[in-house]
Structures are given as structure tokens and as C-alpha cells.
Write an enzyme that holds these catalytic residues in place. Sequence first.
Site, PDB file in Angstrom:
ATOM      1  N   ALA A 157      14.510   0.384   6.005  1.00 24.60           N
ATOM      2  CA  ALA A 157      15.037   0.028   4.682  1.00 24.60           C
ATOM      3  C   ALA A 157      14.424   0.874   3.566  1.00 24.60           C
ATOM      4  O   ALA A 157      15.133   1.366   2.682  1.00 24.60           O
ATOM      5  CB  ALA A 157      14.794  -1.455   4.413  1.00 24.60           C
ATOM      6  N   THR A 232       3.584   6.125   1.559  1.00 26.88           N
ATOM      7  CA  THR A 232       3.559   4.746   1.083  1.00 26.88           C
ATOM      8  C   THR A 232       3.669   3.797   2.269  1.00 26.88           C
ATOM      9  O   THR A 232       3.955   2.608   2.096  1.00 26.88           O
ATOM     10  CB  THR A 232       4.706   4.476   0.092  1.00 26.88           C
ATOM     11  OG1 THR A 232       5.948   4.868   0.684  1.00 26.88           O
ATOM     12  CG2 THR A 232       4.489   5.249  -1.207  1.00 26.88           C
ATOM     13  N   ARG A 234       1.457   3.308   6.111  1.00 29.83           N
ATOM     14  CA  ARG A 234       0.098   2.892   6.435  1.00 29.83           C
ATOM     15  C   ARG A 234      -0.843   4.086   6.470  1.00 29.83           C
ATOM     16  O   ARG A 234      -0.497   5.159   6.968  1.00 29.83           O
ATOM     17  CB  ARG A 234       0.079   2.167   7.789  1.00 29.83           C
ATOM     18  CG  ARG A 234       0.915   0.900   7.820  1.00 29.83           C
ATOM     19  CD  ARG A 234       0.315  -0.204   6.968  1.00 29.83           C
ATOM     20  NE  ARG A 234      -0.972  -0.636   7.482  1.00 29.83           N
ATOM     21  CZ  ARG A 234      -1.125  -1.560   8.451  1.00 29.83           C
ATOM     22  NH1 ARG A 234      -0.056  -2.127   8.986  1.00 29.83           N
ATOM     23  NH2 ARG A 234      -2.317  -1.903   8.862  1.00 29.83           N
ATOM     24  N   ASP A 258      -0.574   6.024  -1.023  1.00 36.38           N
ATOM     25  CA  ASP A 258      -0.792   4.636  -1.409  1.00 36.38           C
ATOM     26  C   ASP A 258      -1.629   3.976  -0.326  1.00 36.38           C
ATOM     27  O   ASP A 258      -1.102   3.485   0.668  1.00 36.38           O
ATOM     28  CB  ASP A 258       0.527   3.884  -1.585  1.00 36.38           C
ATOM     29  CG  ASP A 258       0.293   2.450  -2.024  1.00 36.38           C
ATOM     30  OD1 ASP A 258      -0.428   2.258  -3.018  1.00 36.38           O
ATOM     31  OD2 ASP A 258       0.812   1.525  -1.372  1.00 36.38           O
ATOM     32  N   GLU A 263      -9.428  -0.089   3.968  1.00 34.72           N
ATOM     33  CA  GLU A 263      -9.125  -0.636   2.640  1.00 34.72           C
ATOM     34  C   GLU A 263      -9.914  -1.916   2.390  1.00 34.72           C
ATOM     35  O   GLU A 263      -9.862  -2.822   3.225  1.00 34.72           O
ATOM     36  CB  GLU A 263      -7.618  -0.899   2.529  1.00 34.72           C
ATOM     37  CG  GLU A 263      -6.795   0.370   2.648  1.00 34.72           C
ATOM     38  CD  GLU A 263      -5.298   0.125   2.751  1.00 34.72           C
ATOM     39  OE1 GLU A 263      -4.530   1.072   2.531  1.00 34.72           O
ATOM     40  OE2 GLU A 263      -4.889  -1.024   3.064  1.00 34.72           O
ATOM     41  N   HIS A 284      -3.115   0.778  -2.376  1.00 35.19           N
ATOM     42  CA  HIS A 284      -2.174  -0.027  -1.575  1.00 35.19           C
ATOM     43  C   HIS A 284      -1.363  -0.968  -2.475  1.00 35.19           C
ATOM     44  O   HIS A 284      -1.260  -2.169  -2.216  1.00 35.19           O
ATOM     45  CB  HIS A 284      -2.925  -0.835  -0.499  1.00 35.19           C
ATOM     46  CG  HIS A 284      -2.054  -1.210   0.665  1.00 35.19           C
ATOM     47  ND1 HIS A 284      -2.480  -1.128   1.965  1.00 35.19           N
ATOM     48  CD2 HIS A 284      -0.775  -1.672   0.720  1.00 35.19           C
ATOM     49  CE1 HIS A 284      -1.519  -1.527   2.775  1.00 35.19           C
ATOM     50  NE2 HIS A 284      -0.463  -1.863   2.033  1.00 35.19           N
ATOM     51  N   TRP A 287       3.736  -1.980  -2.570  1.00 34.37           N
ATOM     52  CA  TRP A 287       4.503  -3.185  -2.227  1.00 34.37           C
ATOM     53  C   TRP A 287       4.426  -4.269  -3.294  1.00 34.37           C
ATOM     54  O   TRP A 287       5.149  -5.270  -3.228  1.00 34.37           O
ATOM     55  CB  TRP A 287       3.938  -3.796  -0.941  1.00 34.37           C
ATOM     56  CG  TRP A 287       2.572  -4.413  -1.147  1.00 34.37           C
ATOM     57  CD1 TRP A 287       1.381  -3.756  -1.243  1.00 34.37           C
ATOM     58  CD2 TRP A 287       2.279  -5.793  -1.315  1.00 34.37           C
ATOM     59  NE1 TRP A 287       0.355  -4.638  -1.463  1.00 34.37           N
ATOM     60  CE2 TRP A 287       0.884  -5.912  -1.505  1.00 34.37           C
ATOM     61  CE3 TRP A 287       3.059  -6.953  -1.328  1.00 34.37           C
ATOM     62  CZ2 TRP A 287       0.240  -7.131  -1.708  1.00 34.37           C
ATOM     63  CZ3 TRP A 287       2.419  -8.176  -1.528  1.00 34.37           C
ATOM     64  CH2 TRP A 287       1.023  -8.248  -1.712  1.00 34.37           C
TER      65      TRP A 287
END
Length: 320
Positions: A157, A232, A234, A258, A263, A284, A287
Site C-alpha cells: 500500500a 521509511t 525498517r 526514518d 531504536e 521513526h 507512521w
Amino acid sequence: MKCAFLDVDTVGDVDFSQIQQVTGDFARYTKAEFEQNSEAILADIEVIITNKVVINEDRLKLAPNLKLICVAATGYNIIDLTACEKHQVVVCNVTNYATNTVAQHVFALLLSWANQIKQYHQASVDGTWQRSQFFCLLDFPIFELAGKTLGIIGYGASGQKVAEIAKAFGMKVLIAERENATDLRPDRTEYKTVLAQADIISLHCPLTAENANFINTEFFQQLKPSCILVNTARGGLINEEALYNALSKQQIQAALLDGLSVEPAPHEHILIKNKLPNLIITPHTAWASQEARQVLIDEIANNIQAFIANEPRNRIGLEP
């Protein structure tokens, strides 16, 4: 059903009323609160919601009444699916809740780099512009996205949305076929051709054991020196030492990331401590629009409601 969100502080300011309505008994804990009281919290819980709290065999043993785990994310590597199968616990995730915001972040990164926004802002306020004899500054090169070739690796998507936006900018879009595929799908381009032709590569694939660190030295050797890498997805998709070498040696133009493989990233991380001028990192947040976070929570409520109705949706790991 007795439900608890084990790290509610990871989703911020959202409305939980749908989950409250569906479950009737909904408790929220910060990650720290859960870690301090995990045994008591798990003792009689029926539904767990977790974003980053790991659910493994040891924790499942502490939750004899547990029936459902709702992952507040698409990735579910924090869940021991084998242990869940053993304990007959259903696991559900949420997909496609952040499609628009991830695609928006891709172009926020690209446009920031293409138009040198940070550098020109600094020049506007530090006296550089005021000292200029001309009406504008041309200190930092700007380029257009129109006419550039965008290679997309991972065409779910978010990859599809990025392709749609890229075409509106007048970009040429190439969708990479799987690296070792023997048959080329009609809308795909051979993997190595994408790497050779792309001005920009954007990653949109999930992280798996098979593709971890696939962005490596060999990968960078196949790119044009002017190529820009955008991730963007992982952080673990990228071998970060190889990326550091590629950036420091100008094997590629820039990397716009990103998140990273660890993290939050430690101060001594190779991409943090060296302050490379051709690297942008965001923590990150691709989203994390308020809209996307609310869709995530509402979809979790829908997952719980479907489970109660004995019609589980977005189920992973266990066969229906």
C-alpha cells in the site's frame, strides 16, 4: 473482556473510546508501569494490546486466561508465534493504517533534501542572506523531482501511494521485481535494472530474516553516484556500516532515513556520531500522524470486536 494496553505511551494522544466500548474493561499502562507490575497485570488478562512489549513463552505462562494479542503495528516480530500457537492464543495485527502519512514522509524527506530547506533557513536567519548583494541566495544546489527516476522496492500500500504521488511530480516510476525472480510480472522491472537506472530508491518492504541487511556494499556498488536512498520501512533492511561507507565516500548522493536498526539509536551509533552532511534521519515518525494513530487504535477495536464475534480478522500465525 479484560483488556490491557501494555505500552500505551507509544501511541500518544488518541481516543480509546472504541476499545473501551468493545471490551468493557480496558486498562492502560505505560511500558515502564507494565515492566514493574507485569505478573499482576498478566495474571487475569484476556486481551493484550502491545506495540513494542515482547510477548514470549515466559510471559504467556503468566497469562493463563489470555485469548487474544492485538499488535498495535503491522510488524509482529515482538510476538513468539510458536508459543502463541502452543497456548492457543490468537494474534492479530493492523495493516495499511499509515499509508498516507508514510508516503507524505517520503516526500517530506525528498523535498527537504532537494530544496535544501534546512540550509536555506539557517542562511536566512544567521546573517548570510542579509550580507548578500542579490535578492536571493544560490549557495546550495536545488534540483527538481520532475524527470527523475524513482525505483520502488516493496509494492504494498505505501509503495503504491508513493508511486502515485511521484507520477504527479512528473517522475518516472520503476517497480522492482524480486531480486532472484525468474518470471517478470507485467508492472515490474528487473531488479538490477532498477538499481542501475534509479535516481532515487525508496524502500517499502517488511523486515524479514531473509532480507535483513540486504542494502549492503554490493547493493551500493550497483547504484549511480547521484542516487538517493530513502527508507521509511525498517532500519534493519540496511547494513548501516555499508551505508556509512557509501555516504562518506560519496558512492551515493544521500540517504534519507526514518529510523535505524536500533531504536532509540545510541549516541555512538555509526550514523549518529559522525554527523554526515549527506544524511537525514528522523526518529521513526513516518507512521505517526495523529490521523494514522487514530486509525490504528480504531482498527484494534475492530479486531477485538471481530474476535468476540468468533470472526477473527487480520489474524497471523495461527490458521483460522
